[in-house]
Each structure stands twice: as C-alpha cells, then as structure tokens.
Design a protein around this motif. Structure first.
Motif, PDB file in Angstrom:
ATOM      1  N   ARG A  18       0.875  -1.057  -0.079  1.00  0.00           N
ATOM      2  CA  ARG A  18      -0.091  -0.078   0.079  1.00  0.00           C
ATOM      3  C   ARG A  18       0.916   1.214  -0.070  1.00  0.00           C
ATOM      4  NH1 ARG A  18      -5.261  -1.305   0.543  1.00  0.00           N
ATOM      5  NH2 ARG A  18      -5.835  -3.351   1.331  1.00  0.00           N
ATOM      6  N   GLU A  19       2.059   1.238   0.516  1.00  0.00           N
ATOM      7  CA  GLU A  19       2.981   2.339   0.668  1.00  0.00           C
ATOM      8  C   GLU A  19       3.291   2.772  -0.689  1.00  0.00           C
ATOM      9  OE1 GLU A  19       6.010   2.415   3.516  1.00  0.00           O
ATOM     10  OE2 GLU A  19       4.814   1.685   5.018  1.00  0.00           O
ATOM     11  N   TYR A  20       3.891   1.522  -1.161  1.00  0.00           N
ATOM     12  CA  TYR A  20       4.512   1.595  -2.725  1.00  0.00           C
ATOM     13  C   TYR A  20       3.361   1.666  -3.817  1.00  0.00           C
ATOM     14  CZ  TYR A  20       9.133   0.833  -0.884  1.00  0.00           C
ATOM     15  OH  TYR A  20      10.227   0.977  -0.512  1.00  0.00           O
ATOM     16  N   ALA A  21       2.157   1.435  -3.631  1.00  0.00           N
ATOM     17  CA  ALA A  21       1.124   1.444  -4.822  1.00  0.00           C
ATOM     18  C   ALA A  21      -0.048   2.242  -3.949  1.00  0.00           C
ATOM     19  CB  ALA A  21       0.690   0.046  -5.032  1.00  0.00           C
ATOM     20  N   PRO A  25      -6.988   1.566  -2.477  1.00  0.00           N
ATOM     21  CA  PRO A  25      -7.855   1.813  -1.423  1.00  0.00           C
ATOM     22  C   PRO A  25      -7.584   1.295  -0.215  1.00  0.00           C
ATOM     23  CG  PRO A  25      -9.183   1.383  -3.457  1.00  0.00           C
ATOM     24  CD  PRO A  25      -7.801   0.960  -3.636  1.00  0.00           C
ATOM     25  N   GLU A  26      -7.627   2.139   0.810  1.00  0.00           N
ATOM     26  CA  GLU A  26      -7.526   1.470   2.077  1.00  0.00           C
ATOM     27  C   GLU A  26      -8.730   0.797   2.573  1.00  0.00           C
ATOM     28  OE1 GLU A  26      -5.293   1.346   4.828  1.00  0.00           O
ATOM     29  OE2 GLU A  26      -3.645   2.214   3.263  1.00  0.00           O
ATOM     30  N   GLY A  27      -8.631  -0.163   3.343  1.00  0.00           N
ATOM     31  CA  GLY A  27      -9.475  -0.938   3.843  1.00  0.00           C
ATOM     32  C   GLY A  27      -9.971  -2.114   2.819  1.00  0.00           C
ATOM     33  N   ARG A  28      -9.701  -2.157   1.679  1.00  0.00           N
ATOM     34  CA  ARG A  28     -10.198  -3.036   0.707  1.00  0.00           C
ATOM     35  C   ARG A  28      -9.047  -4.177   0.633  1.00  0.00           C
ATOM     36  NH1 ARG A  28      -9.432  -1.885  -5.505  1.00  0.00           N
ATOM     37  NH2 ARG A  28      -8.325  -3.757  -5.761  1.00  0.00           N
TER      38      ARG A  28
END
Length: 90
Positions: A18-21, A25-28
């Motif tokens: 999630r940091e690199y992409a 969306p968060e939480g998904r």
C-alpha cells in the motif's frame, strides 16, 4: 509456523504494498492474484526496495537469502517471499 506468524507476514507485505502503490484504496482486501506491475504499478526498482524493507522489518538480510525477484509477479508471490523470510528465522 504459527498461524499468527503467517498472518503477520502477509499483513506486513500488504502494508508495504500500500505504501508503494498508493492508488490502492485503504480497507479493501488485496487479492493475491493482483499483478504487481500491471494492477499495482510497482516497477522493478520499487519491488527491490519493498523487498529489502520487508527483510529489514523481519530482521533478515534478503540479499544473503538469495531470493530471485525476477520470478515475483503477483502479490501472492510477495506473500510467499515473506513466509520464506519468516521461516528462515526459525
């Protein structure tokens, strides 16, 4: 290996991904079949950086492990690397 360790390794991978992409969306939940390059837009150098960070966080030198990053195509492949790193510590 304990199930909690497996979940922890997978969670670490997903946090780093999630940091690199940042477009993810968060939480998904992230599907293990997602392509790092095509779906998540993580290029080769970013993958190397991500893997080195993962090794640092898990307390292992990934260079010494001799992992072949050229074969890493999906999020599931990264999960497998994290599990291999975790196993190497035991």
């Amino acid at each position: 290996m304990a199930e909690a360790e497996l979940e922890s390794a997978v969670a670490q991978v997903e946090r780093l991904v999630r940091e690199y992409a940042p477009g993810v969306p968060e939480g998904r939940p992230l599907d293990a079949r997602l392509s790092l390059k095509n779906d998540l837009a993580i290029e080769s150098l970013s993958l190397v950086s991500l893997t080195l960070r993962l090794g640092d966080e898990l307390g292992v030198d990934v260079v010494e492990l001799g992992l072949e990053l050229g074969d890493v195509k999906t999020l599931g492949d990264l999960h497998n690397i994290a599990l291999a790193i975790s196993r190497s510590k035991h």
